[in-house]
Design a protein around this motif. Structure first.
Motif, short mmCIF file in Angstrom:
data_model
loop_
_atom_site.label_atom_id
_atom_site.label_comp_id
_atom_site.label_asym_id
_atom_site.label_seq_id
_atom_site.Cartn_x
_atom_site.Cartn_y
_atom_site.Cartn_z
N LEU A 1 0.78 -1.19 0.18
CA LEU A 1 -0.01 -0.29 0.38
C LEU A 1 0.31 0.83 0.24
O LEU A 1 0.09 2.59 -0.47
N SER A 2 2.08 1.22 0.67
CA SER A 2 2.77 2.59 0.84
C SER A 2 3.41 2.20 -0.54
O SER A 2 3.24 3.48 -1.61
N GLU A 3 3.74 1.38 -1.15
CA GLU A 3 4.86 1.80 -2.69
C GLU A 3 3.14 2.43 -4.23
O GLU A 3 3.86 2.99 -5.03
N ARG A 4 2.31 1.49 -3.84
CA ARG A 4 0.94 2.24 -4.42
C ARG A 4 0.89 2.93 -4.13
O ARG A 4 0.09 4.24 -4.82
N MET A 5 1.14 4.39 -3.08
CA MET A 5 0.68 5.55 -2.91
C MET A 5 2.33 6.39 -2.54
O MET A 5 2.72 7.49 -2.16
N GLY A 6 3.34 5.70 -3.40
CA GLY A 6 4.64 7.04 -3.83
C GLY A 6 5.36 7.14 -2.73
O GLY A 6 6.57 7.50 -2.58
N GLY A 7 5.42 5.64 -1.82
CA GLY A 7 5.73 5.91 -1.02
C GLY A 7 5.31 6.81 1.22
O GLY A 7 6.20 6.74 1.78
N THR A 8 4.30 6.87 0.62
CA THR A 8 3.60 7.15 1.70
C THR A 8 3.75 6.27 2.81
O THR A 8 3.65 5.40 3.44
N ALA A 9 4.02 6.77 4.02
CA ALA A 9 4.12 6.09 6.31
C ALA A 9 2.98 5.83 5.53
O ALA A 9 1.57 6.34 5.67
N VAL A 10 2.47 4.11 5.47
CA VAL A 10 1.11 3.12 6.18
C VAL A 10 1.32 2.14 6.77
O VAL A 10 2.66 1.97 7.52
N THR A 11 0.53 2.81 7.95
CA THR A 11 0.39 1.74 8.97
C THR A 11 -1.08 0.82 8.70
O THR A 11 -1.59 1.31 8.16
N VAL A 12 -1.22 -0.25 8.82
CA VAL A 12 -2.37 -1.98 9.16
C VAL A 12 -2.71 -1.42 9.87
O VAL A 12 -1.49 -2.51 11.17
N ILE A 13 -4.33 -1.96 10.21
CA ILE A 13 -4.24 -2.75 11.67
C ILE A 13 -5.81 -3.54 10.74
O ILE A 13 -6.91 -3.24 10.23
#
Length: 248
Positions: free
Chosen positions: A93-105
């Protein structure tokens, strides 16, 4: 302070900026339909579409309808495509948004975190369950305010089947059940969970929580207090944003 939250569900992917001071959405949420099949690439595209709709730049918290370990690795995928299993969701998901910091829960855990901080669970100690009824049944277990992650009690066996195949909102809709009929099924499920865990409070969330007056009064014989979620179907978005702040 605002952080973006996204809630991936079996039928829709929805998100919005969240005002973490108020525990509420800072803007009207935007939703796209969950693709079918809900493969990792297609779902990631849907998440990116929701975030791009707001032109958001910054960290994003994202829920997933299954077990997520170490904030990244998907272990179960009951209501999305099985190709999600063992995927590093955070990296994808981070890669798909251009390297945006992502957390998943986990989605129910996110809803529970929000309800315990800003909603019906605020100030409650002891054993509390937040249960989300929708495409499936999600569960979040709290002991004295602390989350026990990834309980996934929608998959308890009830009548020889996963409980969510017996008492989810989707089952109600698919079989055109009356509120009375469905409430009896929910009651049976709650009684089973209560027998196992003896909670002091059940908080009922998911989209159906906005119609709580139609079915909660029909549920009898449960010893724990039984209340609707205050954040209703926005709880997952709020909880995802909260998680993003914790991991930032």
């Amino acid at each position: 302070m605002q952080i973006f939250g996204v809630d991936i569900g079996g039928s829709g992917i929805k998100g919005a900026p969240v005002d973490l001071g108020r525990g509420d959405l800072a803007d009207e949420r935007f939703k796209v339909l969950t693709p079918h099949p809900a493969t990792p690439d297609k779902v990631a595209d849907g998440v990116a579409e929701v975030v791009d709709h707001f032109g958001w730049q910054g960290p994003v918290g994202i829920t997933f309808p299954g077990v997520v370990t170490d904030g990244s690795t998907v272990r179960t995928a009951a209501n999305v495509d099985k190709t999600w299993i063992d995927v590093d969701a955070r990296a994808l998901l981070s890669e798909r948004m251009g390297g945006t910091a992502v957390t998943v829960i986990n989605d129910a855990d996110a809803a529970g975190v929000a309800e315990m901080e800003f909603g019906a669970g605020r100030g409650h100690g002891g054993t509390v369950f937040v249960l989300t009824f929708g495409t499936g049944i999600g569960s979040a277990l709290f002991i004295d305010g602390r989350l026990v992650p990834n309980t996934e009690l929608g998959h308890l066996e009830l009548g020889g089947h996963d409980a969510e195949k017996h008492a989810s909102t989707k089952v109600k809709d698919d079989h055109d059940m009356t509120w009375e009929h469905w409430a009896r099924r929910v009651q049976k499920y709650l009684a089973h969970v209560e027998m196992l865990f003896s909670p002091s409070l059940f908080i009922i969330g998911g989209g159906v929580s906005r119609k709580a007056h139609k079915f909660l009064p029909l549920i009898k014989g449960i010893k724990a207090d039984l209340v609707p979620a205050r954040l209703q179907n926005n709880a997952g978005i709020v909880g995802a944003a909260m998680q993003a702040t914790k991991e930032a």
